[in-house]
Design a protein around this motif. Structure first.
Motif, PDB file in Angstrom:
ATOM      1  N   ASP A  18       0.836  -1.204   0.000  1.00  0.00           N
ATOM      2  CA  ASP A  18       0.000   0.000   0.000  1.00  0.00           C
ATOM      3  C   ASP A  18       0.872   1.256   0.000  1.00  0.00           C
ATOM      4  OD1 ASP A  18      -2.610   1.349   0.198  1.00  0.00           O
ATOM      5  OD2 ASP A  18      -1.921   1.912   2.217  1.00  0.00           O
ATOM      6  N   GLY A  19       1.916   1.251   0.800  1.00  0.00           N
ATOM      7  CA  GLY A  19       2.835   2.391   0.841  1.00  0.00           C
ATOM      8  C   GLY A  19       3.530   2.615  -0.488  1.00  0.00           C
ATOM      9  N   LEU A  20       3.950   1.534  -1.117  1.00  0.00           N
ATOM     10  CA  LEU A  20       4.603   1.652  -2.421  1.00  0.00           C
ATOM     11  C   LEU A  20       3.641   2.184  -3.484  1.00  0.00           C
ATOM     12  CD1 LEU A  20       6.692  -1.651  -2.383  1.00  0.00           C
ATOM     13  CD2 LEU A  20       7.537   0.688  -2.026  1.00  0.00           C
ATOM     14  N   VAL A  21       2.413   1.700  -3.461  1.00  0.00           N
ATOM     15  CA  VAL A  21       1.406   2.191  -4.416  1.00  0.00           C
ATOM     16  C   VAL A  21       1.168   3.686  -4.187  1.00  0.00           C
ATOM     17  CG1 VAL A  21      -1.026   2.027  -5.096  1.00  0.00           C
ATOM     18  CG2 VAL A  21       0.316  -0.051  -4.758  1.00  0.00           C
ATOM     19  N   ARG A  22       1.123   4.087  -2.936  1.00  0.00           N
ATOM     20  CA  ARG A  22       0.907   5.510  -2.629  1.00  0.00           C
ATOM     21  C   ARG A  22       2.065   6.374  -3.122  1.00  0.00           C
ATOM     22  NH1 ARG A  22      -3.139   7.176   1.028  1.00  0.00           N
ATOM     23  NH2 ARG A  22      -4.503   5.433   1.527  1.00  0.00           N
ATOM     24  N   ILE A  23       3.273   5.838  -3.077  1.00  0.00           N
ATOM     25  CA  ILE A  23       4.427   6.586  -3.591  1.00  0.00           C
ATOM     26  C   ILE A  23       4.256   6.860  -5.081  1.00  0.00           C
ATOM     27  CG2 ILE A  23       6.897   6.410  -4.140  1.00  0.00           C
ATOM     28  CD1 ILE A  23       7.169   4.883  -1.419  1.00  0.00           C
ATOM     29  N   VAL A  24       3.870   5.850  -5.830  1.00  0.00           N
ATOM     30  CA  VAL A  24       3.681   6.022  -7.274  1.00  0.00           C
ATOM     31  C   VAL A  24       2.561   7.033  -7.538  1.00  0.00           C
ATOM     32  CG1 VAL A  24       3.077   4.895  -9.449  1.00  0.00           C
ATOM     33  CG2 VAL A  24       4.576   3.736  -7.831  1.00  0.00           C
ATOM     34  N   ALA A  83       6.225  -7.950  -6.740  1.00  0.00           N
ATOM     35  CA  ALA A  83       5.407  -8.395  -5.603  1.00  0.00           C
ATOM     36  C   ALA A  83       4.007  -8.830  -6.012  1.00  0.00           C
ATOM     37  CB  ALA A  83       5.315  -7.279  -4.563  1.00  0.00           C
ATOM     38  N   LEU A  84       3.419  -8.132  -6.979  1.00  0.00           N
ATOM     39  CA  LEU A  84       2.023  -8.368  -7.330  1.00  0.00           C
ATOM     40  C   LEU A  84       1.814  -8.985  -8.709  1.00  0.00           C
ATOM     41  CD1 LEU A  84       0.481  -4.954  -6.193  1.00  0.00           C
ATOM     42  CD2 LEU A  84       0.457  -7.125  -4.952  1.00  0.00           C
ATOM     43  N   GLY A  85       2.798  -8.853  -9.552  1.00  0.00           N
ATOM     44  CA  GLY A  85       2.610  -9.167 -10.956  1.00  0.00           C
ATOM     45  C   GLY A  85       2.221  -7.879 -11.678  1.00  0.00           C
ATOM     46  N   HIS A  86       2.571  -7.793 -12.947  1.00  0.00           N
ATOM     47  CA  HIS A  86       2.378  -6.546 -13.687  1.00  0.00           C
ATOM     48  C   HIS A  86       0.920  -6.098 -13.732  1.00  0.00           C
ATOM     49  CE1 HIS A  86       3.164  -3.353 -16.505  1.00  0.00           C
ATOM     50  NE2 HIS A  86       2.203  -3.829 -17.292  1.00  0.00           N
ATOM     51  N   ALA A  99      -0.351  -4.901 -10.289  1.00  0.00           N
ATOM     52  CA  ALA A  99       0.338  -3.654  -9.940  1.00  0.00           C
ATOM     53  C   ALA A  99      -0.250  -2.490 -10.737  1.00  0.00           C
ATOM     54  CB  ALA A  99       1.832  -3.782 -10.202  1.00  0.00           C
ATOM     55  N   LYS A 100      -0.476  -2.715 -12.022  1.00  0.00           N
ATOM     56  CA  LYS A 100      -1.041  -1.673 -12.884  1.00  0.00           C
ATOM     57  C   LYS A 100      -2.428  -1.260 -12.395  1.00  0.00           C
ATOM     58  CE  LYS A 100      -1.913  -0.719 -17.742  1.00  0.00           C
ATOM     59  NZ  LYS A 100      -1.816  -1.240 -19.123  1.00  0.00           N
ATOM     60  N   THR A 101      -3.237  -2.237 -12.003  1.00  0.00           N
ATOM     61  CA  THR A 101      -4.587  -1.953 -11.491  1.00  0.00           C
ATOM     62  C   THR A 101      -4.516  -1.159 -10.187  1.00  0.00           C
ATOM     63  OG1 THR A 101      -5.483  -3.927 -12.528  1.00  0.00           O
ATOM     64  CG2 THR A 101      -6.743  -3.006 -10.700  1.00  0.00           C
ATOM     65  N   ALA A 102      -3.642  -1.576  -9.280  1.00  0.00           N
ATOM     66  CA  ALA A 102      -3.500  -0.873  -7.991  1.00  0.00           C
ATOM     67  C   ALA A 102      -3.036   0.561  -8.200  1.00  0.00           C
ATOM     68  CB  ALA A 102      -2.523  -1.629  -7.085  1.00  0.00           C
ATOM     69  N   ILE A 103      -2.119   0.753  -9.123  1.00  0.00           N
ATOM     70  CA  ILE A 103      -1.613   2.095  -9.406  1.00  0.00           C
ATOM     71  C   ILE A 103      -2.706   2.961 -10.030  1.00  0.00           C
ATOM     72  CG2 ILE A 103      -0.001   3.380 -10.869  1.00  0.00           C
ATOM     73  CD1 ILE A 103       1.995   0.995 -10.340  1.00  0.00           C
ATOM     74  N   ALA A 104      -3.497   2.399 -10.922  1.00  0.00           N
ATOM     75  CA  ALA A 104      -4.601   3.152 -11.543  1.00  0.00           C
ATOM     76  C   ALA A 104      -5.623   3.577 -10.490  1.00  0.00           C
ATOM     77  CB  ALA A 104      -5.267   2.317 -12.633  1.00  0.00           C
ATOM     78  N   GLU A 105      -5.957   2.662  -9.581  1.00  0.00           N
ATOM     79  CA  GLU A 105      -6.906   2.997  -8.508  1.00  0.00           C
ATOM     80  C   GLU A 105      -6.342   4.096  -7.601  1.00  0.00           C
ATOM     81  OE1 GLU A 105      -7.676  -0.757  -6.630  1.00  0.00           O
ATOM     82  OE2 GLU A 105      -8.958  -1.444  -8.275  1.00  0.00           O
ATOM     83  N   GLU A 106      -5.054   4.008  -7.314  1.00  0.00           N
ATOM     84  CA  GLU A 106      -4.436   5.046  -6.483  1.00  0.00           C
ATOM     85  C   GLU A 106      -4.422   6.380  -7.213  1.00  0.00           C
ATOM     86  OE1 GLU A 106      -2.473   6.940  -3.269  1.00  0.00           O
ATOM     87  OE2 GLU A 106      -3.841   5.258  -3.463  1.00  0.00           O
TER      88      GLU A 106
END
Length: 120
Positions: free
Chosen positions: A32-38, A73-76, A79-86
Motif C-alpha cells: 500500500d505504501g509503495l502504491v501511494r508513492i507512485v 510483488a504483485l505481478g504486472h 500492480a497496474k490496477t493498484a496504481i490506476a486505482e491510487e
C-alpha cells in the motif's frame, strides 16, 4: 529515505510463501505504501509544477524503482490496477483540497523525509 524505500520494496517482493497473518499484514502495508508513492509522484508531476520546481530525475527514479518492486510483488497486471486505482484516489483528493494545498503538503512531507523531489 531512498534506502528505506528500497528495503521496503525488496521486502515486499521476497516474503516467503505461506506467510503468517502478521507477515501478510506487513506485506499489505508495504505494498500500500509503495502504491501511494507512485500515486503521489504522478500527482506531483501533473499538478505541482505550476507551484514548485520538480526534480524529474529523482521523481522518475523513485517511480521506476517502486514500480519494479510492485511488479515483482504483485505481478504486472495487479500492480497496474493498484496504481490506476491510487491515481483516481489522488486525483479525487487533489480536487477536494485543491492542487496548491496538496502540493504544499507533499513538499512538506517529502522534505521532512529527506527526499528532494522538489527543488525549491
Amino acid at each position: 529515505m531512498r534506502r528505506a524505500l528500497l528495503a521496503a520494496a525488496l521486502a515486499a517482493s521476497i516474503l516467503p510463501s505461506g506467510p503468517t497473518a502478521a507477515q501478510d499484514e506487513k506485506r499489505a502495508e508495504t505494498i500500500d505504501g509503495l502504491v501511494r508513492i507512485v500515486g503521489a509522484q504522478a500527482g506531483i508531476v501533473l499538478y505541482c509544477r505550476k507551484f514548485y520546481t520538480v526534480d524529474d530525475t529523482v521523481s522518475e527514479g523513485l517511480t521506476r524503482t517502486v514500480r519494479k518492486a510492485l511488479d515483482a510483488a504483485l505481478g504486472h497486471r495487479k500492480a497496474k490496477t493498484a496504481i490506476a486505482e491510487e491515481g483516481q484516489r489522488v486525483a479525487k483528493t487533489i480536487a477536494e483540497v485543491g492542487a496548491e494545498q496538496w502540493c504544499a503538503d507533499q513538499r512538506d512531507i517529502l522534505n521532512t523525509d529527506g527526499v528532494r523531489v522538489f527543488i525549491d
